[in-house]
Motif scaffolding. Structure first.
Motif, PDB file in Angstrom:
ATOM      1  N   VAL A   7      -6.337  -6.152  14.908  1.00  0.00           N
ATOM      2  CA  VAL A   7      -5.337  -5.365  14.698  1.00  0.00           C
ATOM      3  C   VAL A   7      -4.663  -5.901  13.333  1.00  0.00           C
ATOM      4  O   VAL A   7      -4.671  -6.942  13.184  1.00  0.00           O
ATOM      5  N   GLY A   8      -3.960  -4.928  12.807  1.00  0.00           N
ATOM      6  CA  GLY A   8      -3.250  -5.147  11.420  1.00  0.00           C
ATOM      7  C   GLY A   8      -4.094  -4.779  10.402  1.00  0.00           C
ATOM      8  O   GLY A   8      -3.723  -4.357   9.144  1.00  0.00           O
ATOM      9  N   ASP A   9      -5.586  -4.658  10.504  1.00  0.00           N
ATOM     10  CA  ASP A   9      -6.349  -4.405   9.334  1.00  0.00           C
ATOM     11  C   ASP A   9      -6.120  -2.667   9.143  1.00  0.00           C
ATOM     12  O   ASP A   9      -5.945  -1.864   9.874  1.00  0.00           O
ATOM     13  N   SER A  40      -0.675   9.778  -0.238  1.00  0.00           N
ATOM     14  CA  SER A  40      -0.456   8.410  -0.602  1.00  0.00           C
ATOM     15  C   SER A  40      -1.171   7.591   0.454  1.00  0.00           C
ATOM     16  O   SER A  40      -1.751   7.859   1.480  1.00  0.00           O
ATOM     17  N   ASP A  41      -0.901   6.115   0.177  1.00  0.00           N
ATOM     18  CA  ASP A  41      -1.455   5.140   1.185  1.00  0.00           C
ATOM     19  C   ASP A  41      -0.441   4.840   2.111  1.00  0.00           C
ATOM     20  O   ASP A  41      -0.315   3.831   2.730  1.00  0.00           O
ATOM     21  N   GLN A  59     -19.649   4.749   9.525  1.00  0.00           N
ATOM     22  CA  GLN A  59     -19.185   3.708   8.618  1.00  0.00           C
ATOM     23  C   GLN A  59     -18.125   3.249   8.954  1.00  0.00           C
ATOM     24  O   GLN A  59     -17.145   3.974   9.382  1.00  0.00           O
ATOM     25  N   VAL A  60     -17.824   1.865   8.937  1.00  0.00           N
ATOM     26  CA  VAL A  60     -16.461   1.379   9.152  1.00  0.00           C
ATOM     27  C   VAL A  60     -16.114   0.643   7.688  1.00  0.00           C
ATOM     28  O   VAL A  60     -16.914  -0.215   7.275  1.00  0.00           O
ATOM     29  N   TYR A  61     -15.126   1.105   7.363  1.00  0.00           N
ATOM     30  CA  TYR A  61     -14.499   0.509   5.950  1.00  0.00           C
ATOM     31  C   TYR A  61     -13.406  -0.248   6.244  1.00  0.00           C
ATOM     32  O   TYR A  61     -12.221   0.308   6.807  1.00  0.00           O
ATOM     33  N   ASN A  62     -13.470  -1.597   6.034  1.00  0.00           N
ATOM     34  CA  ASN A  62     -12.127  -2.326   6.164  1.00  0.00           C
ATOM     35  C   ASN A  62     -11.445  -2.833   4.906  1.00  0.00           C
ATOM     36  O   ASN A  62     -12.271  -3.507   4.347  1.00  0.00           O
ATOM     37  N   TYR A  63     -10.559  -2.210   4.433  1.00  0.00           N
ATOM     38  CA  TYR A  63      -9.713  -2.429   3.314  1.00  0.00           C
ATOM     39  C   TYR A  63      -8.748  -3.979   3.239  1.00  0.00           C
ATOM     40  O   TYR A  63      -8.619  -4.092   2.081  1.00  0.00           O
ATOM     41  N   SER A  64      -8.777  -4.431   4.369  1.00  0.00           N
ATOM     42  CA  SER A  64      -8.069  -5.809   4.446  1.00  0.00           C
ATOM     43  C   SER A  64      -8.947  -6.888   5.078  1.00  0.00           C
ATOM     44  O   SER A  64      -8.605  -7.569   5.893  1.00  0.00           O
ATOM     45  N   TRP A  65     -10.271  -6.742   4.824  1.00  0.00           N
ATOM     46  CA  TRP A  65     -11.199  -7.894   5.147  1.00  0.00           C
ATOM     47  C   TRP A  65     -10.560  -9.131   4.947  1.00  0.00           C
ATOM     48  O   TRP A  65     -10.074  -9.528   3.809  1.00  0.00           O
ATOM     49  N   LYS A 152      -1.894  -2.195   1.548  1.00  0.00           N
ATOM     50  CA  LYS A 152      -0.725  -1.549   2.098  1.00  0.00           C
ATOM     51  C   LYS A 152       0.300  -1.485   1.165  1.00  0.00           C
ATOM     52  O   LYS A 152       1.586  -0.910   1.227  1.00  0.00           O
ATOM     53  N   LEU A 153       0.202  -2.008  -0.003  1.00  0.00           N
ATOM     54  CA  LEU A 153       1.123  -1.978  -1.276  1.00  0.00           C
ATOM     55  C   LEU A 153       0.625  -1.211  -2.179  1.00  0.00           C
ATOM     56  O   LEU A 153       1.502  -1.144  -3.392  1.00  0.00           O
ATOM     57  N   SER A 154      -0.587  -0.494  -2.223  1.00  0.00           N
ATOM     58  CA  SER A 154      -0.962   0.408  -3.236  1.00  0.00           C
ATOM     59  C   SER A 154      -0.269   1.203  -3.831  1.00  0.00           C
ATOM     60  O   SER A 154      -0.156   1.204  -5.161  1.00  0.00           O
ATOM     61  N   SER A 155       0.363   2.174  -3.073  1.00  0.00           N
ATOM     62  CA  SER A 155       1.103   3.070  -3.606  1.00  0.00           C
ATOM     63  C   SER A 155       2.347   2.972  -4.298  1.00  0.00           C
ATOM     64  O   SER A 155       2.722   3.360  -5.382  1.00  0.00           O
ATOM     65  N   GLN A 156       3.003   1.934  -3.790  1.00  0.00           N
ATOM     66  CA  GLN A 156       4.390   1.360  -4.292  1.00  0.00           C
ATOM     67  C   GLN A 156       4.143   0.551  -5.586  1.00  0.00           C
ATOM     68  O   GLN A 156       4.661   0.758  -6.527  1.00  0.00           O
ATOM     69  N   THR A 157       3.082  -0.262  -5.725  1.00  0.00           N
ATOM     70  CA  THR A 157       2.668  -0.993  -6.719  1.00  0.00           C
ATOM     71  C   THR A 157       2.316  -0.170  -7.827  1.00  0.00           C
ATOM     72  O   THR A 157       2.761  -0.143  -8.850  1.00  0.00           O
TER      73      THR A 157
END
Length: 183
Positions: A7-9, A40-41, A59-65, A152-157
């Motif tokens: 949860v949260g990933d 956007s993200d 496939q499972v992609y975890n962007y917050s490993w 989670k900050l990709s678009s804003q950054t």
């Protein structure tokens, strides 16, 4: 039981992209990002509930490993051949670094360490963020800024960096010029 996410990933399973908000015995719920409503993200506001059996079929992609919770991001700027490439590279690098949060800066050495531990030779990070130059067929140069960021900050950054880089480059017309409109 060991799972590919918690949860949260921020994950992708098949065509579903989202932040995991609930994991049950039979299904998982994501708060969608990107998808049909957004490019956007940022979260679209829709919830996606899918059976856990999809995890074994896709496939499972975890962007917050947990070990490395950041993703690569890039932004392109277009300048002319007459521009001072070294100055542009340095200016964009400094602006990017000023917009990365402390957590991201702390992970730069982790990223270097992980890359150095891979069996792939020839990958070395001397400068961060990366700046690559590409020649375009329309007689201009594409400047590609490549950096790491919290997914989670990709678009804003990205937006913050663009809003800072363009005015900084415009202040120095003797050092950088942009591709003419319509090219």
């Amino acid at each position: 039981m060991r799972g590919p996410f918690k949860v949260g990933d921020r994950i992708q399973v098949g065509s579903f992209n989202g932040d995991v908000v609930e994991i049950n015995f039979l299904d998982t719920t994501l708060w969608e990002f990107s998808g049909n409503l957004m490019t956007s993200d940022l979260p679209s506001g829709r919830l996606i509930r899918f059976p856990n059996s999809l995890i074994f079929q896709n496939q499972v992609y975890n962007y917050s490993w947990q070990k490395f919770p950041l993703v690569w991001n890039e932004i392109s700027f277009y300048i002319t051949y007459k521009s001072d490439m070294d100055w542009v590279e340095n200016e964009i690098r400094q602006i990017c670094l000023s917009h990365l949060d402390a957590k991201t800066k702390d992970h730069i050495q982790d990223m270097r360490d992980q890359i150095s531990e891979t069996p792939v030779e020839g990958i070395e990070i001397k400068e961060f963020p990366f700046i690559n130059f590409r020649i375009h067929e329309n007689n201009w140069v594409e400047v590609v800024l490549i950096y790491i960021v919290d997914p989670k900050l990709s678009s804003q950054t990205r937006s913050d960096i663009v809003k800072a880089v363009i005015p900084a480059l415009l202040k120095e017309p003797a050092k950088v010029s942009f591709a003419p409109e319509g090219s």
